[in-house]
Design an enzyme around this catalytic site. Structure first.
Site, PDB file in Angstrom:
ATOM      1  N   ARG A  49       4.547  50.392 -59.616  1.00 26.06           N
ATOM      2  CA  ARG A  49       5.000  51.750 -59.942  1.00 26.06           C
ATOM      3  C   ARG A  49       4.957  52.635 -58.702  1.00 26.06           C
ATOM      4  O   ARG A  49       5.875  53.392 -58.420  1.00 26.06           O
ATOM      5  CB  ARG A  49       4.086  52.372 -61.001  1.00 26.06           C
ATOM      6  CG  ARG A  49       4.522  52.054 -62.394  1.00 26.06           C
ATOM      7  CD  ARG A  49       4.672  53.334 -63.210  1.00 26.06           C
ATOM      8  NE  ARG A  49       5.659  53.093 -64.258  1.00 26.06           N
ATOM      9  CZ  ARG A  49       5.692  53.719 -65.427  1.00 26.06           C
ATOM     10  NH1 ARG A  49       4.800  54.625 -65.702  1.00 26.06           N
ATOM     11  NH2 ARG A  49       6.629  53.462 -66.295  1.00 26.06           N
ATOM     12  N   THR A 139      -1.821  63.393 -74.910  1.00 24.56           N
ATOM     13  CA  THR A 139      -2.055  63.765 -76.303  1.00 24.56           C
ATOM     14  C   THR A 139      -3.216  62.915 -76.752  1.00 24.56           C
ATOM     15  O   THR A 139      -3.106  61.701 -76.830  1.00 24.56           O
ATOM     16  CB  THR A 139      -0.852  63.389 -77.171  1.00 24.56           C
ATOM     17  OG1 THR A 139       0.310  63.818 -76.505  1.00 24.56           O
ATOM     18  CG2 THR A 139      -0.951  64.011 -78.526  1.00 24.56           C
ATOM     19  N   GLU A 168       1.109  68.247 -72.526  1.00 24.15           N
ATOM     20  CA  GLU A 168       2.460  68.335 -71.996  1.00 24.15           C
ATOM     21  C   GLU A 168       3.465  68.437 -73.140  1.00 24.15           C
ATOM     22  O   GLU A 168       3.367  67.707 -74.105  1.00 24.15           O
ATOM     23  CB  GLU A 168       2.740  67.074 -71.156  1.00 24.15           C
ATOM     24  CG  GLU A 168       3.997  67.158 -70.374  1.00 24.15           C
ATOM     25  CD  GLU A 168       4.121  68.484 -69.643  1.00 24.15           C
ATOM     26  OE1 GLU A 168       3.371  68.695 -68.690  1.00 24.15           O
ATOM     27  OE2 GLU A 168       4.952  69.323 -70.033  1.00 24.15           O
ATOM     28  N   PHE A 169       4.408  69.344 -73.005  1.00 19.26           N
ATOM     29  CA  PHE A 169       5.431  69.487 -74.047  1.00 19.26           C
ATOM     30  C   PHE A 169       6.801  69.039 -73.572  1.00 19.26           C
ATOM     31  O   PHE A 169       7.799  69.280 -74.232  1.00 19.26           O
ATOM     32  CB  PHE A 169       5.494  70.943 -74.532  1.00 19.26           C
ATOM     33  CG  PHE A 169       4.250  71.375 -75.260  1.00 19.26           C
ATOM     34  CD1 PHE A 169       4.017  70.948 -76.563  1.00 19.26           C
ATOM     35  CD2 PHE A 169       3.301  72.181 -74.648  1.00 19.26           C
ATOM     36  CE1 PHE A 169       2.862  71.325 -77.240  1.00 19.26           C
ATOM     37  CE2 PHE A 169       2.142  72.563 -75.323  1.00 19.26           C
ATOM     38  CZ  PHE A 169       1.923  72.137 -76.624  1.00 19.26           C
ATOM     39  N   LYS A 227      -1.166  70.398 -79.793  1.00 14.91           N
ATOM     40  CA  LYS A 227      -0.213  69.406 -79.315  1.00 14.91           C
ATOM     41  C   LYS A 227       0.174  68.433 -80.439  1.00 14.91           C
ATOM     42  O   LYS A 227       1.353  68.164 -80.667  1.00 14.91           O
ATOM     43  CB  LYS A 227      -0.820  68.654 -78.127  1.00 14.91           C
ATOM     44  CG  LYS A 227      -0.108  67.412 -77.718  1.00 14.91           C
ATOM     45  CD  LYS A 227       1.222  67.684 -77.020  1.00 14.91           C
ATOM     46  CE  LYS A 227       2.013  66.413 -76.876  1.00 14.91           C
ATOM     47  NZ  LYS A 227       2.817  66.296 -75.728  1.00 14.91           N
ATOM     48  N   CYS A 283       5.837  59.403 -78.346  1.00 17.09           N
ATOM     49  CA  CYS A 283       4.870  60.383 -78.863  1.00 17.09           C
ATOM     50  C   CYS A 283       4.873  60.624 -80.362  1.00 17.09           C
ATOM     51  O   CYS A 283       3.798  60.702 -80.963  1.00 17.09           O
ATOM     52  CB  CYS A 283       5.082  61.721 -78.155  1.00 17.09           C
ATOM     53  SG  CYS A 283       4.492  61.669 -76.464  1.00 17.09           S
ATOM     54  N   ARG A 440      24.134  58.094 -85.076  1.00 12.12           N
ATOM     55  CA  ARG A 440      23.833  59.395 -84.464  1.00 12.12           C
ATOM     56  C   ARG A 440      24.856  60.463 -84.832  1.00 12.12           C
ATOM     57  O   ARG A 440      24.754  61.597 -84.341  1.00 12.12           O
ATOM     58  CB  ARG A 440      23.785  59.247 -82.934  1.00 12.12           C
ATOM     59  CG  ARG A 440      22.652  58.362 -82.442  1.00 12.12           C
ATOM     60  CD  ARG A 440      21.314  59.043 -82.617  1.00 12.12           C
ATOM     61  NE  ARG A 440      20.229  58.231 -82.096  1.00 12.12           N
ATOM     62  CZ  ARG A 440      19.006  58.697 -81.917  1.00 12.12           C
ATOM     63  NH1 ARG A 440      18.703  59.934 -82.223  1.00 12.12           N
ATOM     64  NH2 ARG A 440      18.073  57.911 -81.460  1.00 12.12           N
TER      65      ARG A 440
END
Ligand code: UDX
Ligand code: UDX
Length: 469
Positions: A49, A139, A168-169, A227, A283, A440
């Site tokens: 990474r 989270t 974090e959003f 969160k 998430c 979709r």
């Protein structure tokens, strides 16, 4: 003064982030860009990474991220595998390591797997030589910060750690704009003099570009729970509209009309009302299951059941989609060629974590269909996700080539390119009867029907050329 010290002093603050994934990488890039006075270093246990972060091909695709990283890498943004040195040098350490759903032992399939977080806390404790502020970006289940404090303070040295929660959003695909122009930044701490001082130091970072009225400070438990609540509410909207889509398909109502009508009510609002084949991503499901586990732990079974139903409807939506395909295509998919348009869990990302396409692919393979998967960004991840499956799968980037000779197209991801294809040409190249299942609702269904396709949208009347519909 030795050289190392001089370099260190060139910057006002040394910020470290442990975990160079979507959240850590994007957040640190934006902090470094907005705060040239800070030195920002990202470390990760995965050397590949870090190599990728230091190369031309970043490990994640996020619109706008490349440009930022290339402009400041080596100036005040650094990527390294030397976690120990990173910890020693930093005054503020963000932690953004993964906390997936546990797959084993107590709470398997529900609770968060905190092993990486705990290892990271121990790593920090063992390497630190001075006081640190630890900022949890992830989270985590409520009260994790307390556990972290216990691990960090379980030594006889007199180093002081303040644990801050700063969830974090950002949403993938829009991470850079979410970070540069956030609705709000949430920073929680213990309400002790030292906790509040540490919290203010984190506020100072964000104040470099976020208006002060959008920076909310709070106690640490409310911050952590906010969160989980935010993600549960967002996912709940999708499950609510998806539940209505099932009813629409039975009654010939149109779910888009309903979403439009209710979205104009300001109390409801128009966001997150797109019916779909189901939500995915790293998430939503994880956080809701976390919340469910937490509620059960406190004996709140009714509350747990309420939130769990959001995940149940999401599973139901995926099952409905498969059943509809099977039923429509004459109750057998054996050897039928099905082309999946998109594999990512949403558009503008190469991420496939919890993508509905994974579940749907596996079910289609169980029915012995042949899969042809196309996606502009996610084919490499798709190969990994389906690595352990039996059956025929081909991965083809060009959607025209991918759909040639296929019996059906199933839209899994709302990539814009799929709305701009020449469907006349695609129709000509496919087996007949040709089917489109639009998971979709992004295509022009009427036009497709006129071309000759049998069209099955989500939450809208089907457009079928068969008389016995
Ligand atoms: C992660 C969490 O999954 C999410 O719950 C949280 O909200 C924010 O951080 P993301 O950045 O998308 O989200 O995860 P991922 O892309 O998996 O990145 C985590 C990184 O941490 C990986 O690169 C992994 O190698 C690294 N890591 C993991 C460490 O450096 N140390 C560890 O001990 C474990
Ligand atoms: C989400 C939250 O939005 C973010 O604030 C949090 O920090 C992490 O989790 P993300 O998972 O990146 O972000 O994507 P998001 O845009 O929320 O989409 C999640 C899933 O819901 C996707 O599969 C998406 O396609 C689906 N979705 C979204 C719908 O099906 N309908 C909608 O109306 C909106």
């Amino acid at each position: 003064m030795n050289r190392e010290k001089r370099n260190k002093n060139k910057f006002e603050k040394n910020i470290l982030c442990i975990g160079g994934g979507y959240v850590g990488g994007s957040t640190m890039a934006v902090i470094a860009q907005k705060c040239p006075q800070y030195k920002v270093t990202v470390v990760d246990i995965n050397p590949n990474r870090i190599n990728q972060w230091n190369s031309d091909n970043l490990p994640i695709y996020e619109p706008g991220l490349d440009k930022i990283v290339h402009s400041i890498r080596g100036k005040n943004l650094f990527f390294s595998t030397d976690i120990e040195k990173g910890i020693k040098d930093a005054e503020i350490i963000f932690v953004s390591v993964n906390t997936p759903t546990k797959t084993f032992g107590a709470g398997a399939g529900m609770a968060a797997d905190l092993q990486y977080w705990e290892k990271t806390a121990r790593q920090i404790r063992d390497a630190a030589e001075s006081n640190k502020i630890i900022v949890d970006k992830g989270t985590l289940p409520v009260k994790t910060a307390l556990a972290m404090e216990r691990i960090l303070t379980a030594t006889d040295n007199d180093i002081h750690f303040d644990v801050i929660s700063n969830p974090e959003f950002l949403a993938e695909g829009t991470a850079i704009s979410d970070l540069t122009n956030p609705d709000r930044v949430l920073i929680g701490s213990r309400e002790t003099p030292s906790g509040i001082k540490a919290r203010n130091e984190v506020v100072d970072i964000y104040k470099n570009w976020v208006p002060e009225d959008r920076i909310i400070t709070s106690d640490i438990w409310s911050t952590e729970l906010s969160k989980l609540t935010a993600n549960a509410f967002l996912a709940q909207r999708i499950s609510s509209i998806n539940a209505m889509s099932a009813l629409c398909e039975k009654t010939d109502a149109n779910v888009n009309e309903i979403a439009h009508a209710i979205g104009m009510d300001h109390r409801i609002g128009d966001k997150f009302l797109n019916a779909s084949v189901g939500f995915g991503g790293s998430c939503f499901q994880k956080d809701i299951l976390n919340l469910v586990y937490l509620c059960r732990h406190y004996g709140l079974d009714e509350v747990a059941n309420y939130w769990q139903s959001i995940v149940r409807i999401n599973d139901y939506q995926k099952d409905r989609f498969i059943f509809n395909m099977l039923h429509t295509m004459f109750n057998t998919l054996v050897d039928k060629k099905i082309c999946l348009f998109g594999f990512a869990f949403k558009a503008d990302t190469g991420d496939t974590r919890e993508s509905p396409a994974i579940y749907i692919s596996k079910k289609l393979l169980e029915e012995k269909a042949e899969l042809i998967i196309t996606d502009p960004r996610a084919l490499e991840n798709a190969k990994i996700d389906l690595n352990d499956t039996d059956g025929k799968i081909r991965y083809i980037e060009d959607p025209y080539k991918a759909s040639t000779d296929c019996d059906a197209i199933a839209v899994m991801t709302e990539w814009d390119i799929y709305t701009k294809l020449d469907y006349e040409k695609i129709y000509q190249s496919m087996s007949k009867p040709a089917f489109i299942f639009d998971g979709r609702d992004i295509l022009d269904h009427k036009k497709l029907f006129e071309i000759g396709f049998n069209v099955f949208p989500i939450g809208k009347p089907k457009l079928s050329h068969f008389k016995d519909k």
